[in-house]
Design a protein around this motif. Structure first.
Motif, PDB file in Angstrom:
ATOM      1  N   ARG A  81     -10.242   9.403  16.292  1.00 19.84           N
ATOM      2  CA  ARG A  81     -11.568  10.204  15.968  1.00 19.84           C
ATOM      3  C   ARG A  81     -11.055  11.815  16.223  1.00 19.84           C
ATOM      4  NH1 ARG A  81     -13.806   6.756  19.457  1.00 19.84           N
ATOM      5  NH2 ARG A  81     -13.316   7.733  21.492  1.00 19.84           N
ATOM      6  N   ALA A  82     -10.013  11.980  17.095  1.00 16.74           N
ATOM      7  CA  ALA A  82      -9.579  13.450  17.258  1.00 16.74           C
ATOM      8  C   ALA A  82      -8.992  14.112  15.979  1.00 16.74           C
ATOM      9  CB  ALA A  82      -8.897  13.528  18.652  1.00 16.74           C
ATOM     10  N   LYS A  83      -8.374  13.377  15.078  1.00 17.04           N
ATOM     11  CA  LYS A  83      -7.781  13.849  14.053  1.00 17.04           C
ATOM     12  C   LYS A  83      -6.734  15.153  14.262  1.00 17.04           C
ATOM     13  CE  LYS A  83     -12.191  12.943  11.185  1.00 17.04           C
ATOM     14  NZ  LYS A  83     -13.362  13.652  10.484  1.00 17.04           N
ATOM     15  N   GLN A  84      -5.813  14.543  15.003  1.00 18.76           N
ATOM     16  CA  GLN A  84      -4.794  15.459  15.408  1.00 18.76           C
ATOM     17  C   GLN A  84      -3.403  15.242  14.619  1.00 18.76           C
ATOM     18  OE1 GLN A  84      -5.075  18.029  18.244  1.00 18.76           O
ATOM     19  NE2 GLN A  84      -7.222  17.274  17.381  1.00 18.76           N
ATOM     20  N   LEU A  85      -2.978  16.472  13.967  1.00 19.53           N
ATOM     21  CA  LEU A  85      -1.890  16.337  13.024  1.00 19.53           C
ATOM     22  C   LEU A  85      -0.661  16.005  14.104  1.00 19.53           C
ATOM     23  CD1 LEU A  85      -2.414  19.757  11.354  1.00 19.53           C
ATOM     24  CD2 LEU A  85      -2.450  17.478  10.341  1.00 19.53           C
ATOM     25  N   PRO A  86       0.135  14.944  13.558  1.00 21.96           N
ATOM     26  CA  PRO A  86       1.028  14.338  14.468  1.00 21.96           C
ATOM     27  C   PRO A  86       1.989  15.422  15.143  1.00 21.96           C
ATOM     28  CG  PRO A  86       1.066  13.216  12.281  1.00 21.96           C
ATOM     29  CD  PRO A  86       0.205  14.394  12.057  1.00 21.96           C
ATOM     30  N   PHE A  87       2.447  16.738  14.469  1.00 21.47           N
ATOM     31  CA  PHE A  87       3.210  17.467  15.163  1.00 21.47           C
ATOM     32  C   PHE A  87       2.444  18.368  16.416  1.00 21.47           C
ATOM     33  CE2 PHE A  87       1.308  20.597  11.977  1.00 21.47           C
ATOM     34  CZ  PHE A  87       0.608  21.453  12.900  1.00 21.47           C
ATOM     35  N   ARG A  88       1.364  17.950  16.495  1.00 23.65           N
ATOM     36  CA  ARG A  88       0.500  18.324  17.923  1.00 23.65           C
ATOM     37  C   ARG A  88       0.954  17.774  19.185  1.00 23.65           C
ATOM     38  NH1 ARG A  88      -1.564  22.949  15.489  1.00 23.65           N
ATOM     39  NH2 ARG A  88      -3.263  22.848  14.280  1.00 23.65           N
ATOM     40  N   PHE A  89       1.165  16.355  18.897  1.00 22.62           N
ATOM     41  CA  PHE A  89       1.675  15.753  20.002  1.00 22.62           C
ATOM     42  C   PHE A  89       3.134  16.016  20.427  1.00 22.62           C
ATOM     43  CE2 PHE A  89      -1.145  12.833  17.591  1.00 22.62           C
ATOM     44  CZ  PHE A  89      -1.897  12.361  18.836  1.00 22.62           C
ATOM     45  N   LEU A  90       3.970  16.560  19.441  1.00 22.45           N
ATOM     46  CA  LEU A  90       5.232  17.135  19.756  1.00 22.45           C
ATOM     47  C   LEU A  90       5.126  18.316  20.413  1.00 22.45           C
ATOM     48  CD1 LEU A  90       8.411  17.006  19.384  1.00 22.45           C
ATOM     49  CD2 LEU A  90       8.116  18.370  17.455  1.00 22.45           C
ATOM     50  N   ALA A  91       4.381  19.063  20.297  1.00 21.08           N
ATOM     51  CA  ALA A  91       4.069  20.464  20.908  1.00 21.08           C
ATOM     52  C   ALA A  91       3.676  20.053  22.349  1.00 21.08           C
ATOM     53  CB  ALA A  91       2.947  21.212  20.286  1.00 21.08           C
ATOM     54  N   ALA A  92       2.720  19.106  22.540  1.00 23.85           N
ATOM     55  CA  ALA A  92       2.467  18.672  24.130  1.00 23.85           C
ATOM     56  C   ALA A  92       3.461  18.046  24.813  1.00 23.85           C
ATOM     57  CB  ALA A  92       1.257  17.959  23.906  1.00 23.85           C
ATOM     58  N   TYR A  93       4.347  17.425  23.982  1.00 22.88           N
ATOM     59  CA  TYR A  93       5.294  16.436  24.797  1.00 22.88           C
ATOM     60  C   TYR A  93       6.534  17.571  25.168  1.00 22.88           C
ATOM     61  CZ  TYR A  93       9.071  13.270  24.768  1.00 22.88           C
ATOM     62  OH  TYR A  93      10.264  12.234  25.281  1.00 22.88           O
ATOM     63  N   ARG A  94       6.742  18.758  24.377  1.00 23.96           N
ATOM     64  CA  ARG A  94       7.549  19.917  24.648  1.00 23.96           C
ATOM     65  C   ARG A  94       7.142  20.497  26.022  1.00 23.96           C
ATOM     66  NH1 ARG A  94       9.596  21.700  18.748  1.00 23.96           N
ATOM     67  NH2 ARG A  94      11.326  20.090  18.672  1.00 23.96           N
ATOM     68  N   GLU A  95       5.811  20.916  25.952  1.00 23.53           N
ATOM     69  CA  GLU A  95       5.207  21.419  27.137  1.00 23.53           C
ATOM     70  C   GLU A  95       5.314  20.656  28.470  1.00 23.53           C
ATOM     71  OE1 GLU A  95       3.965  24.843  27.489  1.00 23.53           O
ATOM     72  OE2 GLU A  95       4.782  24.722  25.724  1.00 23.53           O
ATOM     73  N   VAL A  96       5.312  19.291  28.239  1.00 21.47           N
ATOM     74  CA  VAL A  96       5.082  18.458  29.433  1.00 21.47           C
ATOM     75  C   VAL A  96       6.642  18.300  30.129  1.00 21.47           C
ATOM     76  CG1 VAL A  96       4.787  16.160  30.312  1.00 21.47           C
ATOM     77  CG2 VAL A  96       3.164  17.068  28.854  1.00 21.47           C
ATOM     78  N   LEU A  97       7.582  18.286  29.152  1.00 19.16           N
ATOM     79  CA  LEU A  97       9.017  18.192  29.543  1.00 19.16           C
ATOM     80  C   LEU A  97       9.216  19.480  30.535  1.00 19.16           C
ATOM     81  CD1 LEU A  97      10.956  17.244  26.356  1.00 19.16           C
ATOM     82  CD2 LEU A  97      10.545  16.084  28.422  1.00 19.16           C
ATOM     83  N   LEU A  98       8.700  20.717  30.491  1.00 20.32           N
ATOM     84  CA  LEU A  98       8.894  21.728  31.435  1.00 20.32           C
ATOM     85  C   LEU A  98       8.393  21.717  32.812  1.00 20.32           C
ATOM     86  CD1 LEU A  98       8.136  24.459  28.403  1.00 20.32           C
ATOM     87  CD2 LEU A  98      10.317  23.695  29.222  1.00 20.32           C
ATOM     88  N   VAL A  99       7.525  20.760  33.032  1.00 18.39           N
ATOM     89  CA  VAL A  99       6.953  20.685  34.269  1.00 18.39           C
ATOM     90  C   VAL A  99       7.785  19.682  35.289  1.00 18.39           C
ATOM     91  CG1 VAL A  99       4.580  19.798  35.297  1.00 18.39           C
ATOM     92  CG2 VAL A  99       4.656  20.368  33.114  1.00 18.39           C
ATOM     93  N   GLN A 100       7.652  20.256  36.658  1.00 20.95           N
ATOM     94  CA  GLN A 100       8.224  19.351  37.732  1.00 20.95           C
ATOM     95  C   GLN A 100       7.060  18.573  38.419  1.00 20.95           C
ATOM     96  OE1 GLN A 100      11.484  19.472  38.219  1.00 20.95           O
ATOM     97  NE2 GLN A 100      11.624  20.541  36.489  1.00 20.95           N
ATOM     98  N   SER A 101       6.891  17.427  37.912  1.00 28.73           N
ATOM     99  CA  SER A 101       5.920  16.602  38.342  1.00 28.73           C
ATOM    100  C   SER A 101       6.439  14.743  38.365  1.00 28.73           C
ATOM    101  CB  SER A 101       4.536  16.455  37.630  1.00 28.73           C
ATOM    102  OG  SER A 101       3.728  15.616  38.097  1.00 28.73           O
ATOM    103  N   GLY A 102       5.895  14.153  39.251  1.00 29.65           N
ATOM    104  CA  GLY A 102       6.352  12.858  39.195  1.00 29.65           C
ATOM    105  C   GLY A 102       5.674  11.974  38.175  1.00 29.65           C
TER     106      GLY A 102
END
Length: 506
Positions: free
Chosen positions: A272-293
């Protein structure tokens, strides 16, 4: 079985100066539209792309242009370029209701009303809102239908400052309210008294303006706000993707994280969200920068989410032999838009790894100065993209795509499909005279007569390194959406990208 293994001579040169093949007007317009961010690219400025789009609209059948505009909006999830096609068609086409129906179809958000009018003023060399009073009747009729579809929340949310405001559009279009309640909304829009809509942006904006006694109090307030938003279900899928880093840094509860991950992983929510696949990559890279369990849990949810993009891919049996080759040349190191950190190179890797995840027998690799095979595990699309990203310098930054097929020739290796994810601006930097067209001709003639070459065009510059002809087993697919896989399936069934567009019901 006899084959005619002869290519016509190239009739143009690409942006790198190499011999190339022209596309048909339909195929060129499709490729230009499917890859249009209307911002500067490595080889082509935004105004150059816009001029080319306008010329191509004039060279194509109006019904095809209209179907392509709908296809771009509803299948490729693009917003701006369908409006451009619609306005350009309105400048050229008269005599029926095609334009009004198209306007009503492609305008799916309230702010697209004002975007369309702003481009209409530009395309028709009008200066300012007041000069729009001679609006095309068909555009006016289509926008009136669009106004009738939006409720108070949508009108208030997208009533933004700009060259054209929604209030201006209302005066220009004069829509007839369908109910007394809608007339009240129109009156409020004119008077500027529409109630401020509740959105996650307004909630956090209000919180950000408050004064806090301490940093700890501020952190606690934002954590509670994020947890409330997540629990309310009012934080949309795109908002979740864009705010994963903020949510993790706010140190929300385990329950909130589980709810976030459940939403991201849900197949129907993702669709339903109709997200382009590369949007997930952008989110993935942002999450990699976080220090969290919770980082590992969120990364897993993103892998699951993007996996849905190719879940229904057909035409790849366990014994189908596939080569997936990704262009990592210098011209691919270009952002897809001015505001994006994602490069064309990333788009190619994401689509390539999605394809790899669905194949049983697959060779993957990247090409620049050289071609290098890289074996990676299946099922980890985003992780594999990151691995390619880490290693891209190993092959250099030229565009020697012919080496992919030359390698198959030298190995005498039989494959069924060769997939090149590229901007199609190939140029041989080795000086040996090799070309993809010649290598493909030799490969089909001497090794694998039934093999097919798929060019995934990620830039839409209007030419191809090989003649796109079914008789030569060569097809072109353009775009950044997972819908490229629908075209791939159509090709397996004897169709093409163009036949997918022709299916659109106007």
């Amino acid at each position: 079985m006899r084959f005619n293994f002869t290519f016509r001579k190239p009739k143009t040169t690409n942006h790198a100066g190499a011999a190339a093949y022209l596309l048909t007007p339909q195929l060129e317009l499709y490729a230009a539209v499917a890859t249009a961010a209307l911002s500067d690219q490595f080889y082509e400025k935004a105004d150059t792309r816009l001029s080319r789009l306008r010329e191509l609209v004039a060279r194509n059948d109006p019904a095809f242009v209209a179907r392509l505009a709908v296809y771009a909006r509803e299948q490729l999830y693009l917003r701006t370029v369908p409006l451009v096609l619609t306005v350009e068609l309105a400048r050229l086409h008269r005599g029926d209701s095609l334009v009004s129906r198209l306007v009503a179809r492609v305008v799916q958000r309230a702010d697209e009303i004002t975007e369309l009018l702003a481009y209409y003023a530009l395309a028709n060399e009008r200066a300012g809102v007041k000069t729009l009073n001679r609006l095309s009747k068909q555009v006016q009729k289509g926008l009136a239908l669009s106004f009738n579809r939006f409720d108070g929340y949508q009108l208030a949310k997208y009533d933004r400052a700009g060259q054209v405001r929604l209030r201006d559009a209302l005066f220009l279009v004069h829509p007839t309210a369908r109910t007394p309640e809608q007339q009240v909304l129109f009156d409020q829009l004119v008077q500027g008294t529409l109630p401020t809509p509740y959105t996650w942006e307004t909630e956090l904006s209000a919180l950000g303006q408050q004064a806090f006694v301490s940093a700890e109090e501020r952190t606690t307030a934002f954590r509670r706000a994020w947890e409330t938003l997540i629990g309310s279900g009012k934080l949309g899928y795109m908002a979740l993707l864009r705010n994963l880093r903020n949510i993790l840094e706010a140190d929300v509860s385990a329950g909130a994280i589980e709810q976030v991950c459940a939403t991201l992983s849900d197949r129907f929510a993702a669709a339903r969200a109709k997200q382009l696949p590369f949007r997930f990559l952008a989110a993935y890279r942002e999450v990699l920068l976080v220090q969290s369990g919770y980082v590992a849990r969120v990364l897993e949810a993103l892998e699951t989410a993007i996996g849905h993009s190719a879940a229904n891919l057909r035409g790849f049996a366990a014994d189908t032999r596939v080569v997936v080759a990704c262009d990592v040349s210098g011209s691919m190191q270009q952002p897809v838009s001015q505001r994006s950190k994602v490069l064309l190179y990333d788009v190619g890797l994401v689509l390539g790894m999605l394809l790899q995840s669905r194949c049983g027998h697959v060779v993957t690799g990247m090409f620049g100065d050289s071609w290098k095979r890289i074996s990676l595990p299946q099922g980890r699309v985003l992780q594999n993209v990151q691995e390619f990203y880490r290693r891209e310098g190993e092959v250099g930054y030229s565009t020697n795509g012919y080496l992919v097929v030359q390698d198959l020739l030298q190995r005498r290796e039989v494959v069924d499909k060769v997939m090149l994810f590229t901007d199609c601006q190939l140029w041989n930097s080795t000086g040996d005279g090799g070309t993809l067209a010649q290598a493909w001709l030799d490969y089909r003639r001497t090794v694998a007569p039934q093999a097919r070459l798929y060019l995934f065009d990620l830039a839409g510059h209007g030419s191809a390194p090989v003649e796109v002809r079914e008789g030569h087993g060569v097809a072109l697919i353009a775009g950044w959406s997972d819908k490229v896989f629908d075209v791939l399936e159509a090709l397996e069934n004897g169709g093409s990208a163009l036949t997918e567009i022709e299916k659109i019901d106007l």
